[in-house]
Enzyme design. Structure first.
Site, PDB file in Angstrom:
ATOM      1  N   LYS A 117      -0.986  -1.060  -4.472  1.00  0.00           N
ATOM      2  CA  LYS A 117      -2.216  -0.331  -4.135  1.00  0.00           C
ATOM      3  C   LYS A 117      -1.858   1.111  -3.853  1.00  0.00           C
ATOM      4  O   LYS A 117      -0.943   1.376  -3.069  1.00  0.00           O
ATOM      5  CB  LYS A 117      -2.855  -0.991  -2.903  1.00  0.00           C
ATOM      6  CG  LYS A 117      -3.828  -0.123  -2.114  1.00  0.00           C
ATOM      7  CD  LYS A 117      -4.483  -0.922  -0.995  1.00  0.00           C
ATOM      8  CE  LYS A 117      -4.688  -0.074   0.248  1.00  0.00           C
ATOM      9  NZ  LYS A 117      -5.224  -0.862   1.373  1.00  0.00           N
TER      10      LYS A 117
ATOM     11  N   GLU B  39     -10.980   0.461  -3.485  1.00  0.00           N
ATOM     12  CA  GLU B  39     -11.308   0.139  -2.095  1.00  0.00           C
ATOM     13  C   GLU B  39     -12.005   1.328  -1.429  1.00  0.00           C
ATOM     14  O   GLU B  39     -11.531   2.466  -1.519  1.00  0.00           O
ATOM     15  CB  GLU B  39      -9.981  -0.178  -1.379  1.00  0.00           C
ATOM     16  CG  GLU B  39     -10.129  -0.802  -0.012  1.00  0.00           C
ATOM     17  CD  GLU B  39      -8.744  -1.136   0.586  1.00  0.00           C
ATOM     18  OE1 GLU B  39      -7.759  -1.287  -0.173  1.00  0.00           O
ATOM     19  OE2 GLU B  39      -8.667  -1.215   1.818  1.00  0.00           O
TER      20      GLU B  39
ATOM     21  N   ASP C 172     -13.691  -2.065   2.900  1.00  0.00           N
ATOM     22  CA  ASP C 172     -12.787  -2.163   4.039  1.00  0.00           C
ATOM     23  C   ASP C 172     -13.551  -1.642   5.262  1.00  0.00           C
ATOM     24  O   ASP C 172     -14.217  -2.420   5.973  1.00  0.00           O
ATOM     25  CB  ASP C 172     -11.511  -1.344   3.729  1.00  0.00           C
ATOM     26  CG  ASP C 172     -10.534  -1.216   4.891  1.00  0.00           C
ATOM     27  OD1 ASP C 172     -10.851  -1.647   6.008  1.00  0.00           O
ATOM     28  OD2 ASP C 172      -9.437  -0.657   4.698  1.00  0.00           O
TER      29      ASP C 172
ATOM     30  N   LYS D  95      -2.985   4.937  -2.614  1.00  0.00           N
ATOM     31  CA  LYS D  95      -3.975   5.735  -1.896  1.00  0.00           C
ATOM     32  C   LYS D  95      -4.404   6.859  -2.817  1.00  0.00           C
ATOM     33  O   LYS D  95      -3.555   7.494  -3.464  1.00  0.00           O
ATOM     34  CB  LYS D  95      -3.353   6.307  -0.618  1.00  0.00           C
ATOM     35  CG  LYS D  95      -3.046   5.232   0.421  1.00  0.00           C
ATOM     36  CD  LYS D  95      -4.339   4.667   1.008  1.00  0.00           C
ATOM     37  CE  LYS D  95      -4.034   3.727   2.169  1.00  0.00           C
ATOM     38  NZ  LYS D  95      -5.280   3.158   2.732  1.00  0.00           N
TER      39      LYS D  95
ATOM     40  N   SER E 188       0.869  -1.161   0.000  1.00  0.00           N
ATOM     41  CA  SER E 188       0.000   0.000   0.000  1.00  0.00           C
ATOM     42  C   SER E 188       0.913   1.219   0.000  1.00  0.00           C
ATOM     43  O   SER E 188       1.731   1.367   0.898  1.00  0.00           O
ATOM     44  CB  SER E 188      -0.864  -0.045   1.265  1.00  0.00           C
ATOM     45  OG  SER E 188      -1.582   1.146   1.406  1.00  0.00           O
TER      46      SER E 188
ATOM     47  N   ASP F   8      -7.165   2.820  -3.141  1.00  0.00           N
ATOM     48  CA  ASP F   8      -7.909   2.862  -1.874  1.00  0.00           C
ATOM     49  C   ASP F   8      -8.225   4.311  -1.551  1.00  0.00           C
ATOM     50  O   ASP F   8      -7.318   5.131  -1.372  1.00  0.00           O
ATOM     51  CB  ASP F   8      -7.048   2.243  -0.757  1.00  0.00           C
ATOM     52  CG  ASP F   8      -7.794   2.125   0.569  1.00  0.00           C
ATOM     53  OD1 ASP F   8      -8.962   2.562   0.644  1.00  0.00           O
ATOM     54  OD2 ASP F   8      -7.196   1.590   1.533  1.00  0.00           O
TER      55      ASP F   8
HETATM   56  O1  OSB Z   1      -7.218   1.611   4.496  1.00  0.00           O
HETATM   57  O2  OSB Z   1      -5.956  -0.061   4.254  1.00  0.00           O
HETATM   58  C1  OSB Z   1      -6.178   1.020   4.777  1.00  0.00           C
HETATM   59  C2  OSB Z   1      -3.164   2.044   6.889  1.00  0.00           C
HETATM   60  C3  OSB Z   1      -3.790   2.683   7.935  1.00  0.00           C
HETATM   61  C4  OSB Z   1      -5.156   2.804   7.924  1.00  0.00           C
HETATM   62  C5  OSB Z   1      -5.904   2.288   6.866  1.00  0.00           C
HETATM   63  C6  OSB Z   1      -5.272   1.631   5.812  1.00  0.00           C
HETATM   64  C7  OSB Z   1      -3.881   1.537   5.822  1.00  0.00           C
HETATM   65  C8  OSB Z   1      -3.102   0.945   4.752  1.00  0.00           C
HETATM   66  C9  OSB Z   1      -1.736   0.421   5.120  1.00  0.00           C
HETATM   67  O3  OSB Z   1      -3.446   0.924   3.585  1.00  0.00           O
HETATM   68  C10 OSB Z   1      -1.565  -1.019   4.906  1.00  0.00           C
HETATM   69  C11 OSB Z   1      -0.298  -1.531   5.533  1.00  0.00           C
HETATM   70  O4  OSB Z   1      -0.256  -1.763   6.753  1.00  0.00           O
HETATM   71  O5  OSB Z   1       0.659  -1.694   4.797  1.00  0.00           O
HETATM   72 MG    MG Z   2      -8.342   0.429   3.107  1.00  0.00          MG
END
Ligand code: OSB
Ligand code: MG
Length: 371
Positions: free
Chosen positions: A161, A213, A238, A163, A135, A188
């Site tokens: 992925k 997401e 999620d 953000k 991510s 996401d």
């Molecule tokens: O939405 O998946 C999420 C981290 C903090 C809060 C929400 C999310 C995330 C991540 C990080 O996407 C995923 C990871 O730990 O590598």
């Molecule tokens: Mg998420």
């Protein structure tokens, strides 16, 4: 397995790189570790509640007193024949799933160690190797983002992925897809969009994403079903999924085609398995989400990801992506094929480094059976 004591510790660990989502940027983590003391064996869990109530209403400062005043008293002195028996004992408390999960997962760890069995097998896992994705947060520039993606692909990760939020979405997807037309790519939004942005969200479709997401509200399922009808891209939920009933409703409404399972958000391994089994029965693939965990939570995510319906690469990545030094030995490592090989030792297969935890610790409190 008699629960003799429960210890809470807060540790603070700086992240190797800042992490930014549509709800904000963080540079360092405050992590709540939970130890359950049972018949001379210690089990470790991590409460994944954040520093702030932004991802979920739960955060660090709700989890600690909820455990202290309600969850620990409900459990101390009880004898369980297996970890999942803690679930009904904590049921009177509504919500606070991350706090509950931290305790329940610590009990699973204790049970596995007591039985001298690997946690992943105790959970019913079948995959001795799991596929990993990353991510990648919002960066200061598109160039920085492209550099990051390049590094992760070179390391072998199987899914990227990104953000996204308004202003950091179509522009980056365009740049990424023109450089890497064929990689497994998802995004996401962490609830950054509204239903009236449908025309904008439809512009994601040509990028051939594995999923988008949580585009809409964190507490919504129905409007995601309206959106999914109009998008070609699969929606993955999620934030909206808290338990197996949510998952059943979302699937029945057609609100998503994929579900992200985070064991903290779902409230522990028992409910996470229910969500997993339900999705398997409905042919909905799941993958394991991450919450920037330390090695303790990370090792639990790895164990969970071995269940058979974890069919897509998870946000389960190497320790060194987050930490200069992780609090487990060995650290989590990812192969050049983008996989993690599951360790077969009793418990998680990783030893908790209490020396390092001591170094990062800012507070500690132990609760015992009143004598
Ligand atoms: O939405 O998946 C999420 C981290 C903090 C809060 C929400 C999310 C995330 C991540 C990080 O996407 C995923 C990871 O730990 O590598
Ligand atoms: Mg998420």
């Amino acid at each position: 397995m008699k629960i003799e004591a429960i210890t809470l510790r807060e540790i603070q660990m700086p992240l190797v790189n800042f992490f930014e989502t549509s709800f904000g940027r963080i540079y360092s983590r405050r992590i709540l570790l939970i130890t359950v003391h049972c018949d001379g064996v210690n089990g470790w869990g991590e409460c994944v509640a954040g520093e702030d109530p932004y991802y979920s209403p739960e955060w660090m400062e709700t989890a600690w007193p909820t455990i202290k005043h309600y969850l620990a008293p409900a459990l101390l002195g009880k004898t369980l024949s297996s970890a999942h028996e803690c679930v009904p004992l904590m049921q009177r408390v509504r919500g606070h799933r991350m706090a509950k999960a931290g305790i329940e997962n610590a009990l699973w760890d204790a049970e596995a160690r007591q039985k001298q069995q690997p946690l992943w097998k105790l959970l019913g896992g079948t995959q001795p190797e799991i596929a990993c994705g990353v991510s990648i947060g919002i960066q200061d520039s598109v160039e920085q983002l492209l550099d990051k993606i390049q590094i992760e692909l070179a390391a072998g990760y199987r899914r990227i992925k990104l953000k996204v939020k308004p202003g950091w979405d179509l522009n980056i997807l365009e740049r990424v897809r023109s450089r890497w037309p064929d990689i497994l790519l998802s995004c996401d939004a962490n609830s950054a969009y509204k239903l009236d942005e449908l025309e904008h969200l439809r512009k994601f479709d040509p990028f051939n994403l594995l999923m988008i997401e949580q585009p809409l509200w964190d507490d919504d399922i129905y409007n995601h079903s309206r959106l999914q009808q109009k998008l070609r891209t699969a929606i993955c939920l999620d934030e909206s999924i808290h338990h197996a009933r949510d998952a059943a409703q979302a699937i029945e409404m057609g609100a998503c085609r994929i579900i992200n399972i985070k064991v903290g958000r779902i409230g522990g391994f028992s409910e996470a398995r229910k969500v997993h089994d339900l999705c398997a029965s409905q042919n909905i693939p799941v993958w394991c989400g991450g919450m920037l965990e330390s090695g303790v939570g990370r090792s639990h995510n790895i164990a969970l990801s071995t269940l058979p319906n974890f069919r897509l690469p998870g946000d389960v990545s190497a320790s060194k992506r987050y930490w200069k030094e992780d609090i487990i030995d060995p650290e989590v490592e990812v192969t050049s094929e983008g996989t993690i090989a599951i360790r077969d030792q009793p418990g998680t297969g990783y030893q908790v480094r209490e020396d390092l935890i001591e170094k990062f610790m800012v507070r500690k409190e132990t609760f015992r059976v009143a004598s």
